[in-house]
Design an enzyme around this catalytic site. Structure first.
Site, short mmCIF file in Angstrom:
data_model
loop_
_atom_site.label_atom_id
_atom_site.label_comp_id
_atom_site.label_asym_id
_atom_site.label_seq_id
_atom_site.Cartn_x
_atom_site.Cartn_y
_atom_site.Cartn_z
N GLU A 25 -4.50 5.68 -16.88
CA GLU A 25 -4.25 7.11 -16.87
C GLU A 25 -3.06 7.41 -17.76
OE1 GLU A 25 -4.05 7.41 -12.59
OE2 GLU A 25 -1.90 7.33 -12.55
N ILE A 35 0.83 -1.20 0.00
CA ILE A 35 0.00 0.00 0.00
C ILE A 35 0.87 1.26 0.00
CG2 ILE A 35 -1.81 1.23 1.29
CD1 ILE A 35 -2.64 -1.57 0.23
N THR A 36 2.04 1.19 0.59
CA THR A 36 2.92 2.34 0.81
C THR A 36 3.08 3.22 -0.42
OG1 THR A 36 4.15 0.95 2.33
CG2 THR A 36 5.20 3.02 1.67
N HIS A 41 0.07 11.04 -9.04
CA HIS A 41 0.79 9.77 -9.08
C HIS A 41 2.14 9.97 -9.74
CE1 HIS A 41 -3.25 7.42 -9.06
NE2 HIS A 41 -2.83 7.70 -7.84
#
Lengths: 289, 396
Positions: free
Chosen positions: A209, A96-97, A247
């Site tokens: 994306e 998850i980090t 991101h």
């Protein structure tokens, strides 16, 4: 059936006793996910949330038979945590980090090649097989068991998709958040392949994306081997060139990684691309009849 | 994080990559003094005067000049410092030049021809490995080279377990057509360049051009360097190089509040949780007849304080005619977010532009009811498509 995680998984939480790890592990347990324990170096022997804490992943695997791990370890130590899980024999590692240095992931990706394991993430919401196991940070209540698989580079956009599907009466087989980093453990194509081969998945939503070529690679694979309808949305049509949009991996470099270029390739490969994120659920409903 | 050319070259030199000798100057007077010193140290009689801004293509906009005398150094510095430099990579207004790099001339005469190459080290995302990309056709726009003569672009993929190997470095030097001394120098140059990239946790090192000088020496004549922001914690010296003056002041302020904000030039501001949903919301604004004024990810905790900060940052942009808030409540509950919006709205006072709030997820109905009851001039929606319609409506 489903992919990656299910009710028979034996889940370990790395970074178990930290704030994030504690909060989300509790949520996972509340959902009924089969969590068997956690790892926090130096806190081995303790009990946390009623489950055993181990010093090392290999100890935990020996004692609990864990085969899935979810990682909430801070960025400077997260790559090490991934490698530790692989070395201990964990088969599905979900990280998850957010904020792991790229150089650490380049090395880690290489290290993992020597093991029979799959990394999901980093910088991802995790994986959920509704009704069986939630191994991530997604809000559980929007999900419903069913037969649509989801592959996504984004967190909240995945929740949006799931919510639309559920409201259309379409449950989900497994939702896989592959994460928004430039060096992901599992690519869009690999995740699509898992769902294509899952007998309980009838349709797939692919959320991509700007940046990189993962969606295009997946599209060419789908054109060749696809057997199920695929609905796709590519975020970032309005993103300017050369700016990272949140991101680390969402940045338009050349001509090939713009939203427009990706959508064109996807359409060419027979994928139903929606331009508005509001149309994902209805489009899937239409295709599945 | 982007660096200036002169900063990139400091890192390169630290790892043994040869660059022209250079001195940074903030005034024409400093520039002339720098040129004098360089003349003494290197014997150079010509100087490059180079604008230091975070954008490529500086030569095209008149930001790079070759001076043939100390007087000319002063004149060029006078012209360049304080100019709004427009390049293919800046906005149409350009960027204010605050400093110039004065360098020794490396295009000197000698026994061999001077050659210009292209070289970069970067991540190949498909392979998850770093690579060196290079071309004998340096000094020009590499995208144009790739388009017109793709056969003139070479790559070496690097195995992270062993790093750049000797044979790869030799292959690069051979492909660039070098022999003798310049060949040896290039092999050394490439090795050091890769070490600098790894050592600095860079995400891009682009050297265009790499110069083979007339005496066979190899120089990094330019340096475009980007450092992986996630790795800055282990490079405090590089983190100190961050030049806030090169960044949009609103973006810097947003960053201090831990808001991820990118300014764009549209008319509808937006505030969203999550990067993917934020991009999707921007796309939806465009489809609804507006144009996004920004990217803004408020992250996982959309409480009153953060919402207020986000509102204030969005409204600094005078072009913003409406704001769309799009929050998918997962762990964060929509009624909490709604309360945050109401509180932020009241704290700011009167907001003169329409605000559309779309809350979905945990307690979405309660959140909408709270907004509707507040008496504020805020439009609320639950479904994404309704939010899109509202954007269209308020712009009319």
């Amino acid at each position: 059936m489903s992919v990656l995680v299910n009710k028979n998984s034996r889940i370990l939480v790395q970074g178990f006793t930290g704030n994030e790890g504690t909060f989300h592990a509790q949520q996972m347990i509340d959902y009924g996910s089969p969590v068997v324990g956690g790892v926090t170096p130096g806190k081995g022997g303790m009990k946390h949330l009623g489950l055993p804490v181990f010093n090392t992943v290999s100890d935990a695997v020996k004692k609990t038979g864990a085969d899935v791990s979810i990682i909430f370890v801070p960025p400077p130590m997260a790559a090490d945590a991934i490698m530790e899980a692989a070395e201990a024999g964990i088969r599905v590692i979900i990280c998850i980090t957010e904020g792991i240095p790229i150089a650490d992931m380049v090395i880690t990706r290489e290290y993992l090649k020597g093991f029979d394991c799959r990394l999901i993430g980093p910088n991802c919401p995790g994986v959920i097989t509704p009704g069986e196991a939630k191994v991530g940070i997604m809000p559980a209540f929007i999900h419903q068991p069913g037969s649509v698989g989801i592959v996504s580079r984004s967190g909240t956009l995945t929740y949006e998709t799931v919510d639309q599907l559920t409201k259309e009466g379409l449950g989900q087989s497994t939702a896989i958040g592959i994460g928004g980093d430039p060096v992901p453990g599992t690519t869009t194509r690999e995740a699509i392949e898992l769902l294509m081969n899952d007998p309980d998945t009838n349709g797939i939503v692919m959320i991509g994306e700007i940046g990189g070529s993962m969606e295009a690679d997946a599209a060419y694979w789908i054109r060749e081997f696809g057997t199920k309808p695929v609905v796709a949305f590519i975020a970032g049509a309005t993103a300017p060139k050369g700016r990272t949009m949140g991101h680390a991996g969402a940045i338009v470099g050349g001509h090939a990684d713009t939203a427009e270029a990706k959508k064109a390739i996807l359409r060419e490969c027979g994928i139903s691309v929606v331009d508005s994120p509001a149309d994902i659920g209805t489009k899937m409903k239409e295709l599945l009849g | 994080m982007n660096l200036h050319e002169y900063q990139g070259k400091l890192i390169l030199r630290k790892y043994g990559v040869s660059t022209p000798e250079g001195i940074l100057a903030f005034t024409p007077k400093e520039a002339t003094k720098a040129a004098q010193d360089l003349g003494k140290n290197t014997g150079t009689t010509r100087w490059a005067v180079k604008a230091q801004i975070h954008a490529g293509g500086r030569g095209k906009g008149g930001g790079v000049k070759i001076a043939k005398s100390l007087d000319e150094v002063g004149q060029y510095a006078e012209q360049i410092i304080g100019m709004m430099l427009v390049t293919p990579q800046t906005s149409t207004q350009g960027k204010l030049v605050r400093k110039v790099l004065i360098e020794e001339n490396i295009y000197y005469a000698g026994p061999e021809p001077t050659l210009e190459f292209y070289m970069s080290v970067l991540l190949n995302r498909q392979e998850g490995r770093n690579m060196i990309m290079y071309s004998p056709r340096g000094g020009m726009d590499i995208e144009a080279v790739a388009e017109e003569t793709p056969e003139a672009i070479f790559t070496e993929m690097i195995d992270p377990k062993v790093g750049l190997t000797g044979f790869q470095a030799r292959r690069i030097a051979f492909n660039l057509g070098l022999s003798g001394n310049s060949f040896k120098n290039m092999v050394k140059f490439v090795g050091a360049l890769y070490q600098a990239y790894i050592g600095a946790d860079a995400s891009l090192f682009e050297i265009n051009p790499v110069i083979k000088a007339a005496d066979g020496r190899i120089f990094a004549a330019d340096a475009k360097v980007a450092i992986d922001g996630n790795a800055l914690y282990r490079h405090p010296d590089i983190e100190d190089m961050r030049d806030f003056e090169e960044e949009d002041p609103t973006e810097v302020e947003a960053g201090m509040h831990k808001l991820n904000y990118v300014k764009l030039d549209g008319n509808v501001g937006c505030m969203v949780n999550g990067a993917g949903l934020a991009m999707a919301t921007m796309d939806m604004i465009k489809m609804s007849g507006g144009s996004p004024a920004n990217f803004l990810d408020v992250g996982g905790t959309a409480d009153a304080r953060r919402v207020e900060q986000a509102f204030r940052i969005i409204m600094k942009d005078p072009n913003v005619k409406a704001i769309l808030v799009n929050i998918f409540g997962g762990i964060v509950r929509c009624d909490r977010v709604a309360q945050g919006i109401v509180d932020a709205y009241n704290n700011i006072g009167t907001i003169h532009i329409p605000i559309i709030v779309r809350l979905q997820g945990t307690n979405a109905e309660e959140g909408k009811a709270l907004i509707d009851r507040s008496g504020l001039k805020v439009h609320s929606a639950i479904r994404l498509e309704d939010a899109a319609k509202l954007v269209d409506q308020v712009l009319k």
